[in-house]
Design a protein around this motif. Structure first.
Motif, mmCIF file in Angstrom:
data_model
loop_
_atom_site.group_PDB
_atom_site.id
_atom_site.type_symbol
_atom_site.label_atom_id
_atom_site.label_comp_id
_atom_site.label_asym_id
_atom_site.label_seq_id
_atom_site.Cartn_x
_atom_site.Cartn_y
_atom_site.Cartn_z
ATOM 1 N N ASP A 53 53.623 36.455 29.033
ATOM 2 C CA ASP A 53 53.242 37.850 29.272
ATOM 3 C C ASP A 53 51.777 37.950 29.704
ATOM 4 N N THR A 54 50.936 37.112 29.115
ATOM 5 C CA THR A 54 49.526 37.075 29.512
ATOM 6 C C THR A 54 49.400 36.632 30.960
ATOM 7 N N ILE A 55 50.134 35.603 31.329
ATOM 8 C CA ILE A 55 50.107 35.100 32.705
ATOM 9 C C ILE A 55 50.596 36.178 33.676
ATOM 10 N N LYS A 56 51.619 36.909 33.287
ATOM 11 C CA LYS A 56 52.142 38.003 34.116
ATOM 12 C C LYS A 56 51.069 39.069 34.349
ATOM 13 N N ASP A 57 50.339 39.413 33.284
ATOM 14 C CA ASP A 57 49.276 40.412 33.406
ATOM 15 C C ASP A 57 48.164 39.935 34.340
ATOM 16 N N ILE A 58 47.821 38.667 34.234
ATOM 17 C CA ILE A 58 46.756 38.112 35.070
ATOM 18 C C ILE A 58 47.169 38.123 36.542
ATOM 19 N N LYS A 59 48.396 37.736 36.797
ATOM 20 C CA LYS A 59 48.893 37.748 38.175
ATOM 21 C C LYS A 59 48.875 39.157 38.768
ATOM 22 N N ALA A 60 49.169 40.152 37.950
ATOM 23 C CA ALA A 60 49.238 41.538 38.423
ATOM 24 C C ALA A 60 47.876 42.077 38.868
ATOM 25 N N GLU A 61 46.791 41.474 38.360
ATOM 26 C CA GLU A 61 45.446 41.958 38.702
ATOM 27 C C GLU A 61 44.954 41.450 40.055
ATOM 28 N N ASN A 62 45.636 40.447 40.633
ATOM 29 C CA ASN A 62 45.234 39.888 41.934
ATOM 30 C C ASN A 62 43.781 39.409 41.944
ATOM 31 N N PHE A 63 43.452 38.606 40.970
ATOM 32 C CA PHE A 63 42.091 38.073 40.879
ATOM 33 C C PHE A 63 41.788 37.089 42.007
ATOM 34 N N ASP A 64 40.512 36.935 42.312
ATOM 35 C CA ASP A 64 40.064 35.941 43.293
ATOM 36 C C ASP A 64 39.683 34.617 42.631
ATOM 37 N N LEU A 65 39.288 34.678 41.354
ATOM 38 C CA LEU A 65 38.714 33.491 40.731
ATOM 39 C C LEU A 65 38.850 33.562 39.209
ATOM 40 N N ILE A 66 39.112 32.422 38.603
ATOM 41 C CA ILE A 66 39.095 32.305 37.139
ATOM 42 C C ILE A 66 37.882 31.478 36.732
ATOM 43 N N ILE A 67 37.093 32.010 35.822
ATOM 44 C CA ILE A 67 36.017 31.249 35.194
ATOM 45 C C ILE A 67 36.501 30.905 33.790
ATOM 46 N N ASP A 68 36.799 29.646 33.556
ATOM 47 C CA ASP A 68 37.374 29.202 32.291
ATOM 48 C C ASP A 68 36.260 28.705 31.375
ATOM 49 N N LEU A 69 35.902 29.525 30.396
ATOM 50 C CA LEU A 69 34.828 29.176 29.461
ATOM 51 C C LEU A 69 35.354 28.597 28.148
ATOM 52 N N HIS A 70 36.648 28.321 28.111
ATOM 53 C CA HIS A 70 37.237 27.755 26.896
ATOM 54 C C HIS A 70 37.702 26.319 27.106
ATOM 55 N N TYR A 117 27.638 27.022 29.679
ATOM 56 C CA TYR A 117 28.554 28.039 30.207
ATOM 57 C C TYR A 117 28.124 28.485 31.607
ATOM 58 N N LEU A 118 26.833 28.683 31.799
ATOM 59 C CA LEU A 118 26.323 29.180 33.076
ATOM 60 C C LEU A 118 26.504 28.174 34.210
ATOM 61 N N GLU A 119 26.696 26.911 33.886
ATOM 62 C CA GLU A 119 26.973 25.911 34.914
ATOM 63 C C GLU A 119 28.262 26.245 35.676
ATOM 64 N N THR A 120 29.182 26.961 35.009
ATOM 65 C CA THR A 120 30.471 27.270 35.634
ATOM 66 C C THR A 120 30.343 28.274 36.781
ATOM 67 N N VAL A 121 29.250 29.031 36.815
ATOM 68 C CA VAL A 121 29.072 30.029 37.880
ATOM 69 C C VAL A 121 27.895 29.687 38.795
ATOM 70 N N LYS A 122 27.323 28.524 38.599
ATOM 71 C CA LYS A 122 26.187 28.092 39.409
ATOM 72 C C LYS A 122 26.551 28.014 40.888
ATOM 73 N N PHE A 123 27.791 27.621 41.190
ATOM 74 C CA PHE A 123 28.220 27.470 42.582
ATOM 75 C C PHE A 123 28.269 28.807 43.330
ATOM 76 N N LEU A 124 28.248 29.906 42.578
ATOM 77 C CA LEU A 124 28.219 31.238 43.182
ATOM 78 C C LEU A 124 26.789 31.709 43.459
#
Length: 312
Positions: A53-70, A117-124
């Protein structure tokens, strides 16, 4: 709780440096309070009982990018199931295992968790703004709602709770510290330390005011934000206090800030107290009893160091 509060600079830096982006954050329902008043967030999501159900909700938002901090099994499944581009926080699993198993601490990263954590968004092109973590209290409270007049001017907040036994200072040591402090003291914690708080207050008297099990977390954070100085262990409320730049004395037992990368972040005055023992750290997250039975990491704490910091 501590890990999640240290993600807040990532959200802030993303929004301030990429102002046109939408930022959504997903966490467990029990931790949503950390972000529910955050002004940098577009939308807050919580994990559903079924991962599908979580995956379904995420797909419905049409995101461009996931930043996985976990970076755990759940987030790996989400990334694979959605097929979205992603950037993932790199955990130091091997070095932490070596530190716990063989006490080889030299391999542990000296970077704070926020910086990792901030290393994950450095490429942006996103950079660390070198500001503290964020926590936004839900409403405008008044000290008189929670504290007697004797404790409303200049008081010390003492966070006596922690999830696991090996993170908590024994009552007799807390009492030693409270006796030496020359200011009113407010005890903070949940119902799990209510009995401890009663023992401490009985030993000290009216200088101590007990709010354990009376205030909710948001109200406790408010009290911490108004404190003159803060004392706490390796627990969420202690870490959240860093958002308000209160002078902080953090006391560490079976866990160590170096192992977790969570020494006080971007605050002007802090003290880290911990015994230099060959058996430390014994755990990443704390244990229900000392594995060796002596609990020297907390029983040997020099309380004068804490008292002198608070009274200075």
């Amino acid at each position: 709780m501590g890990d999640i509060i240290y993600t807040t600079p990532v959200v802030r830096c993303l929004k301030e440096q990429l102002p046109n982006c939408e930022i959504h954050f997903i966490t467990k329902p029990g931790f949503k309070y950390i972000y529910q008043n955050n002004p940098y967030l577009t939308k807050l999501h919580t994990l559903k009982p079924k991962l599908s159900d979580t995956i379904k909700d995420i797909k419905a938002e049409n995101f461009d990018l996931i930043i996985d901090l976990h970076n755990n099994l759940r987030t790996t499944i989400i990334k694979l199931a959605t097929g979205l581009p992603s950037s993932t926080y790199k955990k130091d699993r091997i070095s932490k295992w070596l530190a716990l198993k063989f006490k080889w601490n030299r391999f542990i990263s000296k970077e704070h968790l926020v910086d990792r954590y901030l290393e994950t968004v450095k490429f942006l092109g996103v950079k660390n703004d070198n500001k503290p973590i964020d926590y936004y209290v839900s409403k405008a409270y008044d000290l008189s709602d929670f504290l007697p007049e004797t404790h409303q001017q200049r008081f010390v907040a003492f966070v006596i709770g922690a999830t696991h036994f090996t993170k908590r200072l024994p009552n007799d040591k807390i009492i030693e510290i409270c006796k030496g402090i020359n200011l009113p003291i407010v005890l903070l914690g949940g119902n799990d330390v209510k009995e401890n708080a009663t023992i401490i207050k009985q030993a000290i008297g009216d200088k101590v005011y007990d709010t354990c099990g009376i205030t909710n977390l948001d109200q406790s954070v408010f009290l911490v934000s108004k404190a003159y100085k803060v004392i706490g262990f390796d627990t969420g409320l202690t870490h959240i206090s860093e958002a308000f730049d209160r002078p902080l004395a953090s006391i560490w037992g079976g866990t160590t800030p170096d192992l977790l990368g969570v020494h006080p972040y971007k605050i002007s005055e802090s003290l880290i107290v911990g015994e230099d023992l060959s058996c430390r750290p014994c755990s990443k997250f704390g244990l229900e009893k000392c594995p060796l039975g002596h609990f020297k990491c907390m029983k040997n704490i020099n309380t004068d160091i804490v008292v002198n910091f608070i009274n200075s």
